[in-house]
Design a protein around this motif. Structure first.
Motif, PDB file in Angstrom:
ATOM      1  N   SER A  27       0.901  -1.815   0.199  1.00 24.10           N
ATOM      2  CA  SER A  27       0.123  -0.289  -0.155  1.00 24.10           C
ATOM      3  C   SER A  27       0.602   1.838  -0.166  1.00 24.10           C
ATOM      4  CB  SER A  27      -0.914   0.251   1.066  1.00 24.10           C
ATOM      5  OG  SER A  27      -1.860  -0.811   0.991  1.00 24.10           O
ATOM      6  N   ILE A  28       1.983   1.472  -1.013  1.00 26.99           N
ATOM      7  CA  ILE A  28       3.139   2.643  -1.186  1.00 26.99           C
ATOM      8  C   ILE A  28       1.533   3.850  -1.236  1.00 26.99           C
ATOM      9  CG2 ILE A  28       4.519   0.881  -2.088  1.00 26.99           C
ATOM     10  CD1 ILE A  28       3.720   2.253  -4.585  1.00 26.99           C
ATOM     11  N   PHE A  29       0.685   3.509  -1.685  1.00 20.95           N
ATOM     12  CA  PHE A  29      -0.307   5.215  -1.650  1.00 20.95           C
ATOM     13  C   PHE A  29      -0.404   6.088   0.141  1.00 20.95           C
ATOM     14  CE2 PHE A  29      -4.093   3.440  -0.025  1.00 20.95           C
ATOM     15  CZ  PHE A  29      -3.758   2.963   0.054  1.00 20.95           C
ATOM     16  N   ASN A  30       0.194   5.143   0.678  1.00 24.65           N
ATOM     17  CA  ASN A  30      -0.257   5.588   2.204  1.00 24.65           C
ATOM     18  C   ASN A  30       0.895   6.154   2.492  1.00 24.65           C
ATOM     19  OD1 ASN A  30      -1.485   5.536   4.759  1.00 24.65           O
ATOM     20  ND2 ASN A  30      -1.237   3.279   5.426  1.00 24.65           N
ATOM     21  N   ILE A  31       2.119   6.108   2.379  1.00 22.66           N
ATOM     22  CA  ILE A  31       3.634   6.309   2.146  1.00 22.66           C
ATOM     23  C   ILE A  31       3.904   8.211   2.207  1.00 22.66           C
ATOM     24  CG2 ILE A  31       5.923   6.342   2.403  1.00 22.66           C
ATOM     25  CD1 ILE A  31       5.665   3.808   1.500  1.00 22.66           C
ATOM     26  N   ASN A  32       3.885   8.534   2.712  1.00 23.58           N
ATOM     27  CA  ASN A  32       4.339  10.262   3.169  1.00 23.58           C
ATOM     28  C   ASN A  32       6.078  10.389   2.909  1.00 23.58           C
ATOM     29  OD1 ASN A  32       1.833  11.369   3.189  1.00 23.58           O
ATOM     30  ND2 ASN A  32       2.446  11.463   5.428  1.00 23.58           N
ATOM     31  N   ALA A  33       6.665   9.465   3.785  1.00 25.94           N
ATOM     32  CA  ALA A  33       8.174   9.862   3.697  1.00 25.94           C
ATOM     33  C   ALA A  33       8.865   8.343   3.843  1.00 25.94           C
ATOM     34  CB  ALA A  33       8.500  10.674   4.649  1.00 25.94           C
ATOM     35  N   GLY A  55      10.514  14.887  -1.513  1.00 27.00           N
ATOM     36  CA  GLY A  55      11.732  15.290  -1.541  1.00 27.00           C
ATOM     37  C   GLY A  55      12.888  16.605  -0.826  1.00 27.00           C
ATOM     38  N   ARG A  56      12.072  16.937   0.259  1.00 31.26           N
ATOM     39  CA  ARG A  56      12.532  17.473   1.575  1.00 31.26           C
ATOM     40  C   ARG A  56      13.107  16.238   2.150  1.00 31.26           C
ATOM     41  NH1 ARG A  56      10.584  19.610   6.671  1.00 31.26           N
ATOM     42  NH2 ARG A  56       9.419  18.242   6.852  1.00 31.26           N
ATOM     43  N   THR A  57      13.936  16.496   2.341  1.00 31.02           N
ATOM     44  CA  THR A  57      14.639  15.799   3.210  1.00 31.02           C
ATOM     45  C   THR A  57      15.636  16.625   5.087  1.00 31.02           C
ATOM     46  OG1 THR A  57      17.091  16.750   2.975  1.00 31.02           O
ATOM     47  CG2 THR A  57      16.344  14.738   1.568  1.00 31.02           C
ATOM     48  N   VAL A  58      15.718  15.440   6.029  1.00 27.47           N
ATOM     49  CA  VAL A  58      15.610  15.948   6.944  1.00 27.47           C
ATOM     50  C   VAL A  58      16.628  14.915   7.891  1.00 27.47           C
ATOM     51  CG1 VAL A  58      15.672  16.212   9.650  1.00 27.47           C
ATOM     52  CG2 VAL A  58      14.071  16.952   7.903  1.00 27.47           C
ATOM     53  N   SER A  70      18.024   9.650  -0.685  1.00 25.97           N
ATOM     54  CA  SER A  70      17.480  10.123  -1.632  1.00 25.97           C
ATOM     55  C   SER A  70      17.052   9.364  -2.411  1.00 25.97           C
ATOM     56  CB  SER A  70      18.938   9.536  -3.496  1.00 25.97           C
ATOM     57  OG  SER A  70      18.774   8.840  -3.594  1.00 25.97           O
ATOM     58  N   ARG A  71      15.610   9.346  -3.611  1.00 22.42           N
ATOM     59  CA  ARG A  71      14.993   8.211  -3.283  1.00 22.42           C
ATOM     60  C   ARG A  71      14.345   8.286  -4.726  1.00 22.42           C
ATOM     61  NH1 ARG A  71       9.587   9.854   0.000  1.00 22.42           N
ATOM     62  NH2 ARG A  71       8.758   7.877  -1.368  1.00 22.42           N
ATOM     63  N   ASP A  72      13.857   6.864  -5.450  1.00 23.77           N
ATOM     64  CA  ASP A  72      13.845   6.472  -6.904  1.00 23.77           C
ATOM     65  C   ASP A  72      12.020   6.757  -6.598  1.00 23.77           C
ATOM     66  OD1 ASP A  72      12.948   5.780  -8.944  1.00 23.77           O
ATOM     67  OD2 ASP A  72      14.701   4.820  -9.435  1.00 23.77           O
ATOM     68  N   ASN A  73      10.942   7.102  -7.134  1.00 27.63           N
ATOM     69  CA  ASN A  73       9.997   7.370  -6.531  1.00 27.63           C
ATOM     70  C   ASN A  73       9.066   6.362  -7.549  1.00 27.63           C
ATOM     71  OD1 ASN A  73       9.355   8.823  -4.971  1.00 27.63           O
ATOM     72  ND2 ASN A  73       9.104  10.857  -5.861  1.00 27.63           N
TER      73      ASN A  73
END
Length: 115
Positions: A27-33, A55-58, A70-73
């Motif tokens: 259920s990846i639609f559920n993911i915010n970060a 794309g905001r990072t902490v 980093s991420r590959d959507n």
């Protein structure tokens, strides 16, 4: 439900590099970060870095300038590039997906940095 599969841990000498990957499914639609925590022996689990859908990072201070998240959507995958590794970076690294209805954790991958 969200399933997370991590890879890329291992043993490296101080000053070396590793890249961790975490692929999400379900259920990846559920993911915010998505991001990474780590837990060293005898210590509490701590945030390493996190990246939002936008794309905001902490990044925690102790790894700034050395680690990059980093991420590959398209692949639903988050990466943690770790450079200039130090023995104090030794820990089990856990992937996290922060969802609308709760957080999901990966099984953890061991990173060991020898001096």
């Amino acid at each position: 439900q969200v399933q997370l599969v991590e890879s890329g841990g291992g043993l490296v000498q101080a000053g070396g590099s590793l890249r961790l990957s975490c692929a999400a499914s379900g259920s990846i639609f559920n993911i915010n970060a998505m991001g990474w925590y780590r837990q060293a022996p005898g210590k509490q689990r701590e945030l390493v870095a996190i990246i939002t859908n936008g794309g905001r990072t902490v990044t925690t201070n102790s790894v700034k300038g050395r680690f990059t998240i980093s991420r590959d959507n398209a692949k639903n995958t988050v990466y943690l590039q770790m450079n200039s590794l130090k023995p104090e970076d030794t820990a089990v690294y856990y992937c996290i997906a922060e969802g609308l209805t709760g957080d999901y954790w990966g099984q953890g991958t061991q990173v060991t940095v020898s001096s």
